[in-house]
Each structure stands twice: as structure tokens, then as C-alpha cells.
Design a protein around this motif. Structure first.
Motif, mmCIF file in Angstrom:
data_model
loop_
_atom_site.group_PDB
_atom_site.id
_atom_site.type_symbol
_atom_site.label_atom_id
_atom_site.label_comp_id
_atom_site.label_asym_id
_atom_site.label_seq_id
_atom_site.Cartn_x
_atom_site.Cartn_y
_atom_site.Cartn_z
ATOM 1 N N ASP A 68 50.624 43.278 29.529
ATOM 2 C CA ASP A 68 52.044 43.613 29.384
ATOM 3 C C ASP A 68 52.580 44.374 30.591
ATOM 4 O O ASP A 68 53.657 44.957 30.543
ATOM 5 N N ALA A 69 51.833 44.354 31.684
ATOM 6 C CA ALA A 69 52.273 45.008 32.924
ATOM 7 C C ALA A 69 53.139 44.035 33.725
ATOM 8 O O ALA A 69 53.330 42.883 33.332
ATOM 9 N N GLU A 70 53.638 44.522 34.838
ATOM 10 C CA GLU A 70 54.468 43.703 35.727
ATOM 11 C C GLU A 70 53.893 43.717 37.143
ATOM 12 O O GLU A 70 54.618 43.675 38.121
ATOM 13 N N LEU A 71 52.575 43.756 37.236
ATOM 14 C CA LEU A 71 51.891 43.808 38.525
ATOM 15 C C LEU A 71 52.130 42.546 39.330
ATOM 16 O O LEU A 71 52.123 41.449 38.787
ATOM 17 N N LEU A 72 52.285 42.718 40.634
ATOM 18 C CA LEU A 72 52.345 41.582 41.532
ATOM 19 C C LEU A 72 51.042 41.444 42.309
ATOM 20 O O LEU A 72 50.692 40.363 42.757
ATOM 21 N N ASP A 73 50.296 42.557 42.461
ATOM 22 C CA ASP A 73 49.094 42.564 43.283
ATOM 23 C C ASP A 73 48.073 43.554 42.737
ATOM 24 O O ASP A 73 48.440 44.611 42.232
ATOM 25 N N VAL A 74 46.806 43.196 42.859
ATOM 26 C CA VAL A 74 45.712 44.155 42.651
ATOM 27 C C VAL A 74 45.354 44.601 44.067
ATOM 28 O O VAL A 74 44.856 43.807 44.857
ATOM 29 N N PRO A 75 45.645 45.848 44.418
ATOM 30 C CA PRO A 75 45.514 46.293 45.810
ATOM 31 C C PRO A 75 44.072 46.514 46.272
ATOM 32 O O PRO A 75 43.143 46.574 45.463
ATOM 33 N N SER A 76 43.936 46.668 47.550
ATOM 34 C CA SER A 76 42.651 46.918 48.183
ATOM 35 C C SER A 76 41.949 48.123 47.563
ATOM 36 O O SER A 76 42.562 49.168 47.345
ATOM 37 N N LEU A 77 40.683 47.929 47.238
ATOM 38 C CA LEU A 77 39.802 48.975 46.707
ATOM 39 C C LEU A 77 40.235 49.562 45.359
ATOM 40 O O LEU A 77 39.719 50.596 44.939
ATOM 41 N N ALA A 78 41.141 48.907 44.669
ATOM 42 C CA ALA A 78 41.642 49.432 43.393
ATOM 43 C C ALA A 78 40.512 49.710 42.404
ATOM 44 O O ALA A 78 40.519 50.732 41.719
ATOM 45 N N PHE A 79 39.541 48.815 42.312
ATOM 46 C CA PHE A 79 38.436 48.955 41.364
ATOM 47 C C PHE A 79 37.085 49.002 42.078
ATOM 48 O O PHE A 79 36.056 48.683 41.486
ATOM 49 N N ALA A 80 37.068 49.419 43.331
ATOM 50 C CA ALA A 80 35.830 49.465 44.106
ATOM 51 C C ALA A 80 34.861 50.511 43.548
ATOM 52 O O ALA A 80 35.278 51.557 43.058
ATOM 53 N N SER A 81 33.616 50.184 43.611
ATOM 54 C CA SER A 81 32.536 51.104 43.198
ATOM 55 C C SER A 81 32.722 51.630 41.784
ATOM 56 O O SER A 81 32.667 52.828 41.529
ATOM 57 N N THR A 82 32.951 50.719 40.857
ATOM 58 C CA THR A 82 33.106 51.076 39.441
ATOM 59 C C THR A 82 31.903 50.515 38.671
ATOM 60 O O THR A 82 31.920 49.368 38.243
ATOM 61 N N PRO A 83 30.876 51.330 38.476
ATOM 62 C CA PRO A 83 29.625 50.852 37.891
ATOM 63 C C PRO A 83 29.691 50.481 36.413
ATOM 64 O O PRO A 83 28.791 49.818 35.911
ATOM 65 N N LYS A 84 30.742 50.899 35.726
ATOM 66 C CA LYS A 84 30.860 50.594 34.297
ATOM 67 C C LYS A 84 31.924 49.534 34.008
ATOM 68 O O LYS A 84 32.133 49.168 32.851
ATOM 69 N N LEU A 85 32.608 49.045 35.059
ATOM 70 C CA LEU A 85 33.686 48.081 34.838
ATOM 71 C C LEU A 85 33.132 46.789 34.263
ATOM 72 O O LEU A 85 32.226 46.180 34.823
#
Length: 166
Positions: A68-85
Motif C-alpha cells: 500500500d506504499a507509493e514507492l518508485l524505487d528501492v534505493p541503494s543499500l536500503a536493505f544491505a547487510s540484513t541477516p534476518k531479512l
């Protein structure tokens, strides 16, 4: 979190948001480690138009639903180094996934709508579970082409089943 009386930011459930001119949550600035659960529900991201680069980087986030968001982009490093994702669900209308957006993450499932027309070659570099990573996408989409080129499994999302009860 204290914003010194500033009206441009708010912290809600250990996520810092930037507010728009009307005072509505508009951008995700930072996910805080103090959050007791790593699951972020659809309603928490409703109306969000942007994620700051590195907003979820090096955190314990496990699942984020941007449907339900209005995102246009997932930016650089947004979810970097997330060991539980584990899972990310992008909204229809999202157009791109930037370089290193999921670098060195444990991502296993991502729902990518057909509106995503650009995925950087390094968007999923170093994904720790690449052999377990699955794209939920449409057969004729750019996400499917990207996945096929990079050895990522794909599946199409089944249509929602509706029943009429009389």
C-alpha cells in the motif's frame, strides 16, 4: 527519539519517518534496532513514497510489506547487510531496484510487480541465500528476465481466490 520539537519527523514503532507538508508519514528515514519485531505490516508502510538509502541497512528487519506504499524505487543499500531479512513485497507502481539495494542480505522472497522496469545488475549482489531466493513476478516481466539471467528462481503469484456465500 527526540526531534527537539521539530515537526518534520516522527518515530513510530521504532521507525523514523519524514513527514510531508500535511503531517503525514511520507518517507522512511531509519529502522531502529530497538523495534521488538522485525515484521513491518502493510498498514505501517501505507502511503510511503520513498525510502532513504541505508534505511534498513544492518538491522534485524525480517519482512516488509510495501503493497500500500507509493514507492518508485528501492534505493541503494536500503536493505544491505540484513541477516534476518526474509521477505519484501513491493507495491504496484514501483519502477526500479537500485544498485546494492539487497547487497549481503538474507532475502529469500521478493514480490516484484510488472511495473518494475529496471533492476540494477548488482541489486542482489552477495545475497547470502541466492540459491534460496525466489522472485514472485509475472512471466513476461523485467523481473523474470533478470531472474533468468542470474539463476534466481521465479514463481507467479496465484490469483486470489474469492468465494460467494449465499
Amino acid at each position: 527519539v527526540n526531534f527537539q520539537g521539530g515537526e518534520n519527523f516522527v518515530c513510530d514503532k521504532s521507525i523514523i519517518f519524514e513527514l510531508d507538508d500535511a503531517g503525514n508519514k511520507d518517507k522512511v528515514v531509519q529502522y531502529l534496532s530497538a523495534r521488538p519485531t522485525g515484521v513491518i505490516e502493510t498498514a505501517e508502510m501505507a502511503g510511503i513514497s520513498e525510502i532513504y538509502p541505508e534505511a534498513f541497512m544492518e538491522t534485524g528487519v525480517s519482512s516488509v510489506d510495501f503493497k500500500d506504499a507509493e514507492l518508485l524505487d528501492v534505493p541503494s543499500l536500503a536493505f544491505a547487510s540484513t541477516p534476518k531479512l526474509f521477505a519484501v513485497y513491493l507495491n504496484r507502481g514501483c519502477l526500479s531496484i537500485s544498485e546494492d539495494a539487497f547487497k549481503d542480505s538474507a532475502l529469500q522472497y521478493i514480490e516484484i510487480p510488472a511495473t518494475v522496469n529496471y533492476i540494477d545488475n548488482n541489486a542482489f549482489s552477495g545475497t547470502t541465500s541466492k540459491s534460496a531466493l525466489t522472485f514472485y513476478c509475472e512471466d513476461d516481466s523485467n523481473a523474470k528476465i533478470y531472474a533468468d539471467k542470474n539463476g534466481i528462481k521465479t514463481t507467479t503469484k496465484p490469483d486470489d481466490t474469492h468465494y460467494t456465500v449465499t
